[in-house]
Design a protein around this motif. Sequence first.
Motif, PDB file in Angstrom:
ATOM      1  N   GLU A  93       0.827  -1.204   0.000  1.00 49.01           N
ATOM      2  CA  GLU A  93       0.000   0.000   0.000  1.00 49.01           C
ATOM      3  C   GLU A  93       0.866   1.262   0.000  1.00 49.01           C
ATOM      4  O   GLU A  93       0.458   2.294  -0.491  1.00 49.01           O
ATOM      5  CB  GLU A  93      -0.924   0.025   1.208  1.00 49.01           C
ATOM      6  CG  GLU A  93      -2.047  -0.967   1.114  1.00 49.01           C
ATOM      7  CD  GLU A  93      -2.935  -0.957   2.350  1.00 49.01           C
ATOM      8  OE1 GLU A  93      -2.788  -0.063   3.204  1.00 49.01           O
ATOM      9  OE2 GLU A  93      -3.788  -1.845   2.458  1.00 49.01           O
ATOM     10  N   ASN A  94       2.054   1.167   0.562  1.00 57.25           N
ATOM     11  CA  ASN A  94       2.906   2.333   0.688  1.00 57.25           C
ATOM     12  C   ASN A  94       3.930   2.492  -0.414  1.00 57.25           C
ATOM     13  O   ASN A  94       4.419   3.573  -0.658  1.00 57.25           O
ATOM     14  CB  ASN A  94       3.616   2.294   2.053  1.00 57.25           C
ATOM     15  CG  ASN A  94       2.627   2.539   3.159  1.00 57.25           C
ATOM     16  OD1 ASN A  94       2.200   3.655   3.383  1.00 57.25           O
ATOM     17  ND2 ASN A  94       2.224   1.480   3.852  1.00 57.25           N
ATOM     18  N   TYR A  95       4.273   1.406  -1.096  1.00 53.18           N
ATOM     19  CA  TYR A  95       5.317   1.493  -2.097  1.00 53.18           C
ATOM     20  C   TYR A  95       4.842   1.041  -3.478  1.00 53.18           C
ATOM     21  O   TYR A  95       5.621   0.961  -4.418  1.00 53.18           O
ATOM     22  CB  TYR A  95       6.541   0.669  -1.676  1.00 53.18           C
ATOM     23  CG  TYR A  95       7.116   1.193  -0.390  1.00 53.18           C
ATOM     24  CD1 TYR A  95       7.787   2.413  -0.353  1.00 53.18           C
ATOM     25  CD2 TYR A  95       6.962   0.489   0.798  1.00 53.18           C
ATOM     26  CE1 TYR A  95       8.303   2.896   0.830  1.00 53.18           C
ATOM     27  CE2 TYR A  95       7.485   0.974   1.979  1.00 53.18           C
ATOM     28  CZ  TYR A  95       8.153   2.177   1.992  1.00 53.18           C
ATOM     29  OH  TYR A  95       8.649   2.670   3.153  1.00 53.18           O
ATOM     30  N   GLY A  96       3.606   0.696  -3.583  1.00 49.23           N
ATOM     31  CA  GLY A  96       3.076   0.239  -4.872  1.00 49.23           C
ATOM     32  C   GLY A  96       3.368  -1.223  -5.094  1.00 49.23           C
ATOM     33  O   GLY A  96       4.456  -1.696  -4.832  1.00 49.23           O
ATOM     34  N   LYS A  97       2.396  -1.915  -5.560  1.00 53.27           N
ATOM     35  CA  LYS A  97       2.557  -3.347  -5.821  1.00 53.27           C
ATOM     36  C   LYS A  97       2.856  -3.546  -7.294  1.00 53.27           C
ATOM     37  O   LYS A  97       2.133  -3.078  -8.143  1.00 53.27           O
ATOM     38  CB  LYS A  97       1.265  -4.085  -5.427  1.00 53.27           C
ATOM     39  CG  LYS A  97       1.378  -5.572  -5.573  1.00 53.27           C
ATOM     40  CD  LYS A  97       0.103  -6.237  -5.074  1.00 53.27           C
ATOM     41  CE  LYS A  97       0.213  -7.739  -5.238  1.00 53.27           C
ATOM     42  NZ  LYS A  97      -1.006  -8.393  -4.804  1.00 53.27           N
ATOM     43  N   GLU A  98       3.947  -4.229  -7.520  1.00 51.41           N
ATOM     44  CA  GLU A  98       4.303  -4.522  -8.915  1.00 51.41           C
ATOM     45  C   GLU A  98       3.612  -5.798  -9.334  1.00 51.41           C
ATOM     46  O   GLU A  98       3.600  -6.787  -8.620  1.00 51.41           O
ATOM     47  CB  GLU A  98       5.817  -4.678  -9.035  1.00 51.41           C
ATOM     48  CG  GLU A  98       6.517  -3.389  -8.712  1.00 51.41           C
ATOM     49  CD  GLU A  98       7.878  -3.308  -9.357  1.00 51.41           C
ATOM     50  OE1 GLU A  98       8.121  -3.999 -10.345  1.00 51.41           O
ATOM     51  OE2 GLU A  98       8.680  -2.554  -8.838  1.00 51.41           O
TER      52      GLU A  98
END
Length: 138
Positions: free
Chosen positions: A132-137
Amino acid sequence: MIGVLILTHGELAAGYLSALRLITGEAENIDTLGLYHETSIEDYKEEVAAKMQKMEQGEGVIVFCDIFGASPYNVTAQNYQVLKDKVNYRSITGVNLPMVIEAVCSRETMELNELAKYIQTVGKEGIKELFENYGKEE
Protein backbone atom coordinates in the motif's frame (compact mmCIF):
# COMPACT_ATOMS: atom_id res chain seq x y z
CA MET A 1 13.22 13.05 33.53
CA ILE A 2 9.91 11.47 32.54
CA GLY A 3 9.79 7.84 33.57
CA VAL A 4 8.77 5.10 31.14
CA LEU A 5 7.01 2.00 32.46
CA ILE A 6 5.97 -0.82 30.11
CA LEU A 7 3.21 -3.16 31.30
CA THR A 8 2.26 -6.24 29.30
CA HIS A 9 1.16 -9.81 29.52
CA GLY A 10 4.09 -12.19 29.93
CA GLU A 11 7.56 -11.34 28.65
CA LEU A 12 6.52 -8.82 26.00
CA ALA A 13 7.51 -5.80 28.12
CA ALA A 14 10.98 -7.25 28.74
CA GLY A 15 11.30 -7.83 24.99
CA TYR A 16 10.56 -4.18 24.28
CA LEU A 17 13.22 -3.12 26.78
CA SER A 18 15.74 -5.53 25.27
CA ALA A 19 15.06 -4.19 21.76
CA LEU A 20 15.23 -0.59 22.98
CA ARG A 21 18.65 -1.20 24.53
CA LEU A 22 19.87 -2.81 21.31
CA ILE A 23 18.87 0.28 19.32
CA THR A 24 19.54 3.16 21.73
CA GLY A 25 21.82 1.75 24.39
CA GLU A 26 21.08 1.91 28.09
CA ALA A 27 18.36 4.28 29.23
CA GLU A 28 17.64 5.68 32.67
CA ASN A 29 14.31 5.65 34.49
CA ILE A 30 12.69 2.92 32.42
CA ASP A 31 11.22 -0.28 33.78
CA THR A 32 8.90 -3.14 32.83
CA LEU A 33 6.45 -5.44 34.52
CA GLY A 34 4.90 -8.50 32.98
CA LEU A 35 1.68 -10.09 34.19
CA TYR A 36 1.64 -13.87 34.56
CA HIS A 37 -0.98 -16.51 35.43
CA GLU A 38 0.45 -16.96 38.92
CA THR A 39 0.33 -13.21 39.71
CA SER A 40 -2.70 -11.93 41.57
CA ILE A 41 -4.19 -8.76 40.14
CA GLU A 42 -3.98 -7.09 43.57
CA ASP A 43 -0.24 -7.86 43.84
CA TYR A 44 0.31 -6.65 40.27
CA LYS A 45 -1.62 -3.44 41.00
CA GLU A 46 0.51 -2.76 44.08
CA GLU A 47 3.76 -3.47 42.24
CA VAL A 48 2.73 -1.15 39.40
CA ALA A 49 1.93 1.63 41.89
CA ALA A 50 5.27 1.15 43.65
CA LYS A 51 7.21 1.27 40.37
CA MET A 52 5.36 4.40 39.26
CA GLN A 53 6.09 6.17 42.54
CA LYS A 54 9.76 5.20 42.34
CA MET A 55 9.99 6.48 38.74
CA GLU A 56 8.31 9.84 39.42
CA GLN A 57 11.11 12.42 39.43
CA GLY A 58 8.88 15.47 39.17
CA GLU A 59 8.12 15.35 35.45
CA GLY A 60 5.72 12.41 35.35
CA VAL A 61 5.58 8.87 34.05
CA ILE A 62 4.43 7.45 30.72
CA VAL A 63 2.89 4.02 31.23
CA PHE A 64 2.66 1.85 28.14
CA CYS A 65 0.18 -1.05 28.15
CA ASP A 66 -0.33 -3.74 25.56
CA ILE A 67 -4.14 -3.97 25.34
CA PHE A 68 -6.89 -1.47 26.08
CA GLY A 69 -9.23 -2.83 28.76
CA ALA A 70 -6.92 -5.67 29.79
CA SER A 71 -5.42 -6.11 33.25
CA PRO A 72 -2.19 -4.10 32.79
CA TYR A 73 -4.24 -1.14 31.57
CA ASN A 74 -6.95 -1.63 34.17
CA VAL A 75 -4.51 -1.49 37.09
CA THR A 76 -3.23 1.89 35.88
CA ALA A 77 -6.82 3.14 35.99
CA GLN A 78 -7.48 1.53 39.37
CA ASN A 79 -4.32 3.10 40.80
CA TYR A 80 -5.45 6.62 39.95
CA GLN A 81 -7.12 7.26 43.32
CA VAL A 82 -4.02 6.04 45.16
CA LEU A 83 -1.53 7.92 42.98
CA LYS A 84 -3.34 11.11 41.91
CA ASP A 85 -1.44 13.28 44.42
CA LYS A 86 1.84 11.36 44.09
CA VAL A 87 2.43 10.60 40.41
CA ASN A 88 1.54 12.58 37.31
CA TYR A 89 1.11 9.89 34.66
CA ARG A 90 -0.42 9.05 31.32
CA SER A 91 -1.38 5.49 30.39
CA ILE A 92 -1.21 4.64 26.70
CA THR A 93 -2.34 1.35 25.19
CA GLY A 94 -1.29 -0.42 22.02
CA VAL A 95 2.40 -0.12 22.79
CA ASN A 96 4.82 -0.77 19.95
CA LEU A 97 8.58 -0.42 19.67
CA PRO A 98 8.61 2.90 17.77
CA MET A 99 6.50 4.44 20.56
CA VAL A 100 8.91 3.26 23.25
CA ILE A 101 11.96 4.48 21.31
CA GLU A 102 10.44 7.91 20.71
CA ALA A 103 9.32 8.24 24.32
CA VAL A 104 12.82 7.55 25.59
CA CYS A 105 14.51 9.74 22.97
CA SER A 106 12.09 12.69 23.35
CA ARG A 107 11.27 12.73 27.04
CA GLU A 108 13.91 15.30 27.94
CA THR A 109 12.66 17.84 25.40
CA MET A 110 8.89 17.55 25.94
CA GLU A 111 6.58 17.82 28.89
CA LEU A 112 4.36 14.88 29.82
CA ASN A 113 1.14 15.81 27.99
CA GLU A 114 3.00 16.80 24.81
CA LEU A 115 5.01 13.57 24.89
CA ALA A 116 1.88 11.46 25.43
CA LYS A 117 0.20 12.97 22.37
CA TYR A 118 3.35 12.74 20.25
CA ILE A 119 4.02 9.07 20.95
CA GLN A 120 0.43 8.15 20.13
CA THR A 121 0.92 9.78 16.73
CA VAL A 122 4.22 7.93 16.27
CA GLY A 123 2.52 4.64 17.07
CA LYS A 124 -0.30 5.19 14.62
CA GLU A 125 1.87 6.53 11.82
CA GLY A 126 4.31 3.67 12.15
CA ILE A 127 1.73 1.13 11.01
CA LYS A 128 2.27 0.55 7.29
CA GLU A 129 1.62 -2.17 4.77
CA LEU A 130 4.42 -2.68 2.25
CA PHE A 131 2.44 -2.73 -0.98
CA GLU A 132 0.00 0.00 0.00
CA ASN A 133 2.91 2.33 0.69
CA TYR A 134 5.32 1.49 -2.10
CA GLY A 135 3.08 0.24 -4.87
CA LYS A 136 2.56 -3.35 -5.82
CA GLU A 137 4.30 -4.52 -8.91
CA GLU A 138 2.30 -6.93 -10.97
